[in-house]
Design an enzyme around this catalytic site. Structure first.
Site, short mmCIF file in Angstrom:
data_model
loop_
_atom_site.label_atom_id
_atom_site.label_comp_id
_atom_site.label_asym_id
_atom_site.label_seq_id
_atom_site.Cartn_x
_atom_site.Cartn_y
_atom_site.Cartn_z
CG HIS A 71 -0.45 0.41 2.49
ND1 HIS A 71 0.10 -0.49 3.36
CD2 HIS A 71 -0.35 1.62 3.09
CE1 HIS A 71 0.51 0.14 4.45
NE2 HIS A 71 0.26 1.44 4.31
CD GLU A 75 2.15 9.60 -2.33
OE1 GLU A 75 1.69 9.18 -3.40
OE2 GLU A 75 2.24 10.80 -2.04
CG ASP A 76 5.75 6.41 1.33
OD1 ASP A 76 5.40 7.53 0.90
OD2 ASP A 76 5.32 5.92 2.37
MN MN Z 1 0.80 3.20 5.52
#
Ligand code: MN
Length: 753
Positions: A71, A75-76
């Site tokens: 998840h 994004e990261d």
């Molecule tokens: Mn998270």
């Protein structure tokens, strides 16, 4: 948590799952996060792994477990949606993508405090319930590991959890999730309040231990005597729910009653009511505390019987009576629904595990469209075994009809699906709507009529003294914008009426050798039965109030002059339409004088916007007037103002009459141009094809032909009169030039009669 442990957890409720995908996701996520650490110093990967573990607690399907592991990758880390799709398939890619979007909204939410709207935004953006469930698991793990982050961040996350995620879990019927999120957020936000209530609850539990055991035993015995097999549990009240009750009712802990609670779980609905009878027979019921959520479930599908009785030592005892099914749904919410919906899963909570063949869910799995899972769940529940159930999910779907946009400062504005930037402006504030002249959406200049999309950031460009065009009313979607536009255009119209009225009064006063001043109206408002000075002006402008009545009110001695009118000079003069075209018009001297008189009184003329609305302004249809023409308004009592071009033949009849000449000017809305009527007279060769040639030229120059009259040909020439619809005088002049250029045409002239 180790890799094998995670596999075992999934296998425990779903023996036939795809272990390979889960293993690959585990290794992939660990690799992607390899150089990152959490605030606690732990490897970052511990976070997605624990989130995946929570997801297995909820007994969600293997795809959700994989999505939980992945998840934070898009994004990261340097992962992309494309890469995830390629490695794990589009279904998982879509889930991870949804979680990435939600994470971005978290960033926006820093600036906003509108919990309810943000909750809706989450629902609108997450197109699969599983995305929300994994998101809640993500948030739960963040809350469990909150003590490592900075004070400021801790407070923000806790507040957000209290405002958004705990209520969201509640709406999805997940009581356990909601309780833990709430208690942890409460503990962070109000540490003193938490420990105070916590200690008092502990003390109470110890003090009333004997009573609780007594009630429990009595209940079990009495139920057994009635042949009801029941699980009876005393319930520990949660500090936050007690604290909230104290706050809401402004009472102290000691003043709170029913701090002792029991839950009675039975097999059937009939037994729920029987158990209730047993409790009410044994103890006295507190009036007004009985609630039947079985016959009338709460909106999140919570079902239970609630009652409060007076216990052995006169303390109040709260009881919740429900079936095992109701209990599972109350604790796990939507995750528990399908289990009971289909009734075919052996293992409790096997909702998302591989379903039996031919089952609805397996059909669903193959559907690739967004919302499919949710829609199917909603449909099944709406038309399936429990037609009376109005599920929370069904209500979630309603939110898909809305769009959620942000102001530049991060305020969230909820709008209906087809709302425009104008609706947005009015939703923020009526003044902003009224002064809106443009907008930037996500940094780009866009037309204000642009339909907005979820997540758009809208910056409204404003101008002082702007009036929203009346035509916007038909473009906007919200009632607030419609009402705002209507009111603003009505006020603008009133101002125009007042402008007309002021000119009329000035002329009337001047004829009786007085100088009109608006301050003269104050003392006579009562006599005229008007509220304000502008009210008087508008009434005169509208033709409701004769100007002479005002004059008589101000000067009671006034007698209508019967003196002879001055004989008008009959000489003709030249009239220059400067600024329009360098053309001189021959005008009668009297008309020039009248016109000069009309323009002398005020610097500003009355703006004419065309013929919209109920403005008492119309353009004389015979003369025709188009923007750019020098125009004059003639006020006739009861008929309002008629606009003529200064060259109009019809003006002759007003040169010697008392009718008021008003100086008017064009005020054209560039964004919503309209066409105006004008007529031209053409003399052309009477030959086949002549008419076609002329209409062709006109058509190609973007003019409409409204009507056409042909005169009987004489001496080889045909005379025709064309009624045209054009944008303005420049447009008209161009058409005249082009028609004149045709070899079949001998003469072209604009006519005003
Ligand atoms: Mn998270």
């Amino acid at each position: 948590m180790r890799q094998t442990e995670l596999i075992e957890r999934v296998a425990s409720y779903n023996p036939s799952f795809d272990e390979d995908t889960l293993n690959r996701a585990y290794v992939y996520a660990m690799h992607q996060h390899r150089n990152q650490t959490r605030a606690s110093g732990d490897p970052y990967f511990s976070h997605p792994l624990e989130v995946a573990a929570i997801v297995t607690d909820l007994k969600l399907d293997p795809d959700s477990v994989v999505a939980a592991l992945l998840h934070d990758t898009i994004e990261d880390t340097d992962s992309t949606r494309k890469e995830i799709d390629g490695l794990f398939g589009q279904e998982i890619g879509r889930l991870v993508d949804g979680l990435t979007k939600l994470k971005r909204i978290d960033l926006v939410s820093k600036k906003t405090r509108q919990g309810e709207n943000l909750r809706r935004l989450l629902l609108a953006v997450a197109d699969d319930v599983r995305v929300l469930l994994v998101k809640l698991a993500d948030r739960l793990h963040n809350m469990r590991t909150l003590n490592h982050v900075s004070e400021e961040r801790r407070m923000r996350i806790a507040q957000e959890t209290m405002d958004i995620y705990a209520p969201l879990a509640g709406r999805m019927g997940m009581q356990d999730m909601r309780d833990e999120l709430e208690e942890r957020a409460f503990q962070t936000l109000h540490p003193e309040g938490y420990s105070l209530v916590y200690e008092k609850l502990n003390a109470l539990r110890e003090a009333s231990g004997a009573v609780i055991r007594e009630i429990e035993k009595t209940l079990v015995d009495n139920l057994a005597a009635a042949n009801i097999e029941a699980v009876v549990k005393s319930r520990n009240k949660r500090p936050y729910s007690v604290f909230r009750k104290m706050e809401r009712n402004s009472v102290s802990f000691e003043q709170l009653s029913d701090l002792i609670g029991f839950r009675v779980i039975v097999d059937t609905v009939e037994e729920c009511y029987q158990a209730l009878g047993v409790a009410h027979t044994r103890w006295r019921a507190v009036p007004g505390r009985y609630k039947d959520y079985i016959s009338t479930p709460k909106q999140n599908d919570y079902r239970s019987l609630h009652t409060t009785v007076v216990g052995p030592s006169h303390q109040r005892v709260e009881m919740q009576i429900r079936t095992h099914e109701m209990n599972d749904i109350a604790e796990q919410g939507i995750a528990a629904h399908a289990l009971y919906k289909d009734g075919i899963y052996a293992a409790p909570g096997a909702l998302f595990s591989e379903p039996a063949e031919g089952d609805g869910l397996s059909r669903l799995r193959s559907e690739s469209r967004s919302y499919a899972w949710l829609r199917q769940t909603v449909e099944t529940l709406a038309h399936g075994d429990h037609p009376d159930e109005m599920l929370e999910q069904a209500r979630l779907e309603l939110f898909f009809d809305q769009v959620f946009c942000f102001t530049p400062k991060g305020r969230l504005i909820a709008l209906p699906q087809d709302a425009t930037a104008i609706d947005f402006a009015y939703a923020v504030h009526t003044d902003i709507g009224n002064s809106c002249v443009g907008c930037r959406i996500n940094g780009h200049a866009e037309p204000v009529v642009t339909r907005l999309k979820n997540g758009d950031e809208v910056h409204i460009i404003r101008a002082n003294n702007a009036v929203p065009p009346a035509s916007w009313e038909h473009v906007v979607a919200t009632g607030k914008a419609k009402a705002g536009i209507r009111k603003a255009t009505r006020e603008a119209r009133e101002r125009t009426y007042a402008g007309i009225g002021e000119k009329i009064l000035a002329a009337t006063f001047r004829r009786s050798q007085h100088k009109f001043d608006i301050d003269m109206l104050g003392p006579i408002l009562g006599r005229l039965a008007r509220r304000s000075e502008s009210d008087v002006l508008a009434a005169v402008g509208r033709g409701e109030l004769p100007a002479e009545d005002v004059l008589k009110a101000v000067f009671p001695d006034y007698r209508k002059e019967r003196g002879k009118r001055q004989k008008p000079p009959q000489s003709e003069g030249w009239f220059n339409l400067s600024g329009v075209a360098n053309v001189m018009f021959r005008l009668p001297g009297r008309r020039r004088e009248k016109y000069a008189e009309a323009t002398r009184e005020f610097a500003a003329s009355i703006p004419i916007r065309g013929e919209h609305g109920d403005m008492p302004v119309k353009i004389d249809p015979k003369s025709g007037a188009v923007p750019g023409d020098r125009i004059v308004g003639i006020l006739s009592p009861g008929e309002g103002v008629t606009v003529y071009p200064i060259q109009a033949d019809a003006l002759t009849q007003y040169e010697d009459t008392a009718e008021e000449w008003l100086d008017v000017s064009w005020d054209i809305d560039d964004e919503n141009p309209e066409r105006f009527a004008a007529r031209i007279e053409i003399s052309a060769v009477n030959a086949p094809g002549t008419l076609a040639e002329i209409t062709d030229v006109i058509g190609r120059s973007d003019a409409n032909i409204a009507n056409l009259f042909l005169e009987a040909p004489s001496s080889g020439l045909t005379k025709m009169v064309l009624g045209l619809e054009v944008w303005d005088v420049t447009h008209l002049n161009r058409i005249v030039r082009e028609v004149r250029r045709l070899s079949v045409v001998s003469r072209v002239e604009r006519i005003f009669k």
